[in-house]
Design a protein around this motif. Structure first.
Motif, PDB file in Angstrom:
ATOM      1  N   LEU A  21      54.092  73.590   1.179  1.00 12.22           N
ATOM      2  CA  LEU A  21      53.044  73.277   2.145  1.00 12.22           C
ATOM      3  C   LEU A  21      53.016  71.784   2.474  1.00 12.22           C
ATOM      4  CD1 LEU A  21      50.388  75.712   0.748  1.00 12.22           C
ATOM      5  CD2 LEU A  21      51.341  75.799   3.058  1.00 12.22           C
ATOM      6  N   ILE A  22      53.213  70.947   1.483  1.00 11.14           N
ATOM      7  CA  ILE A  22      53.261  69.499   1.731  1.00 11.14           C
ATOM      8  C   ILE A  22      54.487  69.162   2.580  1.00 11.14           C
ATOM      9  CG2 ILE A  22      53.534  67.231   0.640  1.00 11.14           C
ATOM     10  CD1 ILE A  22      51.817  68.350  -1.711  1.00 11.14           C
ATOM     11  N   GLN A  23      55.602  69.800   2.285  1.00  5.81           N
ATOM     12  CA  GLN A  23      56.812  69.579   3.091  1.00  5.81           C
ATOM     13  C   GLN A  23      56.602  70.055   4.529  1.00  5.81           C
ATOM     14  OE1 GLN A  23      59.504  71.707   0.490  1.00  5.81           O
ATOM     15  NE2 GLN A  23      60.261  69.795  -0.413  1.00  5.81           N
ATOM     16  N   GLU A  24      55.967  71.217   4.680  1.00  7.47           N
ATOM     17  CA  GLU A  24      55.688  71.735   6.022  1.00  7.47           C
ATOM     18  C   GLU A  24      54.731  70.805   6.763  1.00  7.47           C
ATOM     19  OE1 GLU A  24      54.054  75.772   8.255  1.00  7.47           O
ATOM     20  OE2 GLU A  24      54.130  75.730   6.062  1.00  7.47           O
ATOM     21  N   TYR A  25      53.742  70.268   6.053  1.00  6.26           N
ATOM     22  CA  TYR A  25      52.806  69.316   6.651  1.00  6.26           C
ATOM     23  C   TYR A  25      53.544  68.091   7.184  1.00  6.26           C
ATOM     24  CZ  TYR A  25      49.414  65.525   6.884  1.00  6.26           C
ATOM     25  OH  TYR A  25      48.675  64.445   7.293  1.00  6.26           O
ATOM     26  N   GLN A  26      54.422  67.517   6.362  1.00  3.44           N
ATOM     27  CA  GLN A  26      55.142  66.323   6.799  1.00  3.44           C
ATOM     28  C   GLN A  26      55.998  66.635   8.026  1.00  3.44           C
ATOM     29  OE1 GLN A  26      57.607  64.268   3.931  1.00  3.44           O
ATOM     30  NE2 GLN A  26      57.909  62.575   5.314  1.00  3.44           N
ATOM     31  N   LYS A  27      56.660  67.773   8.027  1.00  7.93           N
ATOM     32  CA  LYS A  27      57.487  68.154   9.174  1.00  7.93           C
ATOM     33  C   LYS A  27      56.622  68.360  10.416  1.00  7.93           C
ATOM     34  CE  LYS A  27      60.945  71.482  10.626  1.00  7.93           C
ATOM     35  NZ  LYS A  27      61.685  72.695  10.294  1.00  7.93           N
ATOM     36  N   ILE A  59      44.746  76.456  -2.891  1.00  8.99           N
ATOM     37  CA  ILE A  59      45.719  77.108  -2.009  1.00  8.99           C
ATOM     38  C   ILE A  59      44.957  78.134  -1.181  1.00  8.99           C
ATOM     39  CG2 ILE A  59      47.575  78.839  -2.004  1.00  8.99           C
ATOM     40  CD1 ILE A  59      48.756  76.195  -2.526  1.00  8.99           C
ATOM     41  N   GLY A  60      45.272  78.180   0.100  1.00  9.79           N
ATOM     42  CA  GLY A  60      44.726  79.204   0.977  1.00  9.79           C
ATOM     43  C   GLY A  60      45.795  80.237   1.257  1.00  9.79           C
ATOM     44  N   GLY A  71      44.840  71.994  -0.094  1.00  9.16           N
ATOM     45  CA  GLY A  71      43.983  70.816  -0.124  1.00  9.16           C
ATOM     46  C   GLY A  71      43.860  70.336  -1.555  1.00  9.16           C
ATOM     47  N   CYS A  72      43.771  69.025  -1.724  1.00  9.68           N
ATOM     48  CA  CYS A  72      43.711  68.429  -3.061  1.00  9.68           C
ATOM     49  C   CYS A  72      42.662  67.329  -3.093  1.00  9.68           C
ATOM     50  CB  CYS A  72      45.064  67.813  -3.421  1.00  9.68           C
ATOM     51  SG  CYS A  72      46.469  68.928  -3.301  1.00  9.68           S
ATOM     52  N   LEU A  73      42.245  67.001  -4.300  1.00 11.81           N
ATOM     53  CA  LEU A  73      41.406  65.823  -4.486  1.00 11.81           C
ATOM     54  C   LEU A  73      41.855  65.120  -5.746  1.00 11.81           C
ATOM     55  CD1 LEU A  73      38.764  65.687  -6.695  1.00 11.81           C
ATOM     56  CD2 LEU A  73      38.126  67.638  -5.353  1.00 11.81           C
ATOM     57  N   ARG A  74      41.658  63.808  -5.735  1.00 12.17           N
ATOM     58  CA  ARG A  74      42.029  62.991  -6.880  1.00 12.17           C
ATOM     59  C   ARG A  74      41.058  61.827  -7.000  1.00 12.17           C
ATOM     60  NH1 ARG A  74      47.372  59.672  -4.819  1.00 12.17           N
ATOM     61  NH2 ARG A  74      46.343  58.568  -3.122  1.00 12.17           N
ATOM     62  N   ALA A  75      41.037  61.242  -8.195  1.00 10.13           N
ATOM     63  CA  ALA A  75      40.227  60.050  -8.420  1.00 10.13           C
ATOM     64  C   ALA A  75      40.774  58.916  -7.558  1.00 10.13           C
ATOM     65  CB  ALA A  75      40.270  59.647  -9.899  1.00 10.13           C
ATOM     66  N   LEU A  76      39.882  58.038  -7.135  1.00 10.32           N
ATOM     67  CA  LEU A  76      40.262  56.895  -6.302  1.00 10.32           C
ATOM     68  C   LEU A  76      39.683  55.634  -6.943  1.00 10.32           C
ATOM     69  CD1 LEU A  76      41.784  56.315  -3.646  1.00 10.32           C
ATOM     70  CD2 LEU A  76      39.599  56.536  -2.472  1.00 10.32           C
ATOM     71  N   PRO A  77      40.229  55.229  -8.087  1.00  5.77           N
ATOM     72  CA  PRO A  77      39.641  54.112  -8.833  1.00  5.77           C
ATOM     73  C   PRO A  77      39.667  52.781  -8.092  1.00  5.77           C
ATOM     74  CG  PRO A  77      41.745  54.766  -9.791  1.00  5.77           C
ATOM     75  CD  PRO A  77      41.413  55.769  -8.731  1.00  5.77           C
ATOM     76  N   ARG A  78      40.638  52.569  -7.204  1.00  2.45           N
ATOM     77  CA  ARG A  78      40.696  51.277  -6.516  1.00  2.45           C
ATOM     78  C   ARG A  78      39.531  51.081  -5.549  1.00  2.45           C
ATOM     79  NH1 ARG A  78      44.865  54.405  -4.368  1.00  2.45           N
ATOM     80  NH2 ARG A  78      44.662  54.829  -2.141  1.00  2.45           N
ATOM     81  N   VAL A  91      46.637  73.388   7.046  1.00  3.19           N
ATOM     82  CA  VAL A  91      46.762  74.820   7.299  1.00  3.19           C
ATOM     83  C   VAL A  91      47.912  74.969   8.279  1.00  3.19           C
ATOM     84  CG1 VAL A  91      45.651  76.893   8.220  1.00  3.19           C
ATOM     85  CG2 VAL A  91      44.306  75.241   6.897  1.00  3.19           C
ATOM     86  N   ASN A  92      48.876  75.819   7.931  1.00  3.34           N
ATOM     87  CA  ASN A  92      50.014  75.937   8.829  1.00  3.34           C
ATOM     88  C   ASN A  92      49.589  76.613  10.136  1.00  3.34           C
ATOM     89  OD1 ASN A  92      50.218  78.750   8.464  1.00  3.34           O
ATOM     90  ND2 ASN A  92      51.903  78.597   7.030  1.00  3.34           N
TER      91      ASN A  92
END
Length: 174
Positions: A21-27, A59-60, A71-78, A91-92
């Motif tokens: 999905l990430i690869q498809e998103y970039q494309k 994942i959907g 979709g993802c989430l992560r800490a953003l300490p900066r 979403v494709n």
């Protein structure tokens, strides 16, 4: 209308489902997003977005069980204590118009609250009109840039997780 579902990834091995999905998103985006450390990210998805990193990934799927969104989430300490970042919401094309993007975004917002975050940030591109409308409808407000984005027309958004309407529990999951 096709039915869609959203599921939180739990085991380390499940995170590999994000890669196509990430690869498809970039494309689909037609942009080189390697400036974000994409190769390192692809090799450490469960560490970046898993519980150990105070993150989460969803994942959907369509009714045929095909992965059509993420979709993802992560800490953003900066950005300071209590900040997280929404990443890789995609979403494709075959899954668009079914409410899956909103479903995943709402799950991410709910999970960020459960993890104790106060603010959620994201970056997008001006030309991604549908994404911008989704974020704004969820209560995200435009802010000054908080990270590097050398692409044309970057926009930055933030959601106050303490003030935004709670939609938790309204998104179907399995």
């Amino acid at each position: 209308m096709m039915k869609v579902i959203c599921r939180k990834l739990t085991g380390k091995e499940e995170y590999s489902q994000l890669i196509p999905l990430i690869q498809e998103y970039q494309k689909w985006l037609g942009e080189d997003i390697c400036y974000q450390g994409l190769e390192k990210e692809m090799n450490s998805l469960s560490e970046m977005y898993g519980p150990g990193g105070r993150g989460a990934a969803f994942i959907g799927r369509n009714e045929n069980g095909e992965n059509i969104g993420s979709g993802c989430l992560r800490a953003l300490p900066r950005s300071g204590e209590g900040y997280c970042e929404m990443k890789r919401l995609f979403v494709n094309p075959a899954g668009r118009g079914l409410g899956l993007g909103r479903m995943i975004a709402e799950e991410l917002i709910g999970e960020a609250r459960r993890l104790g975050y106060r603010k959620m940030r994201l970056d997008t591109l001006e030309r991604l009109t549908a994404a911008r409308h989704l974020y704004e409808s969820l209560g995200f407000k435009q802010i000054d840039g908080y990270c590097e984005n050398p692409l044309e027309g970057p926009l930055f958004y933030e959601l106050d997780l303490l003030d935004a309407p709670h939609r938790d529990g309204l998104t179907p999951s399995f």
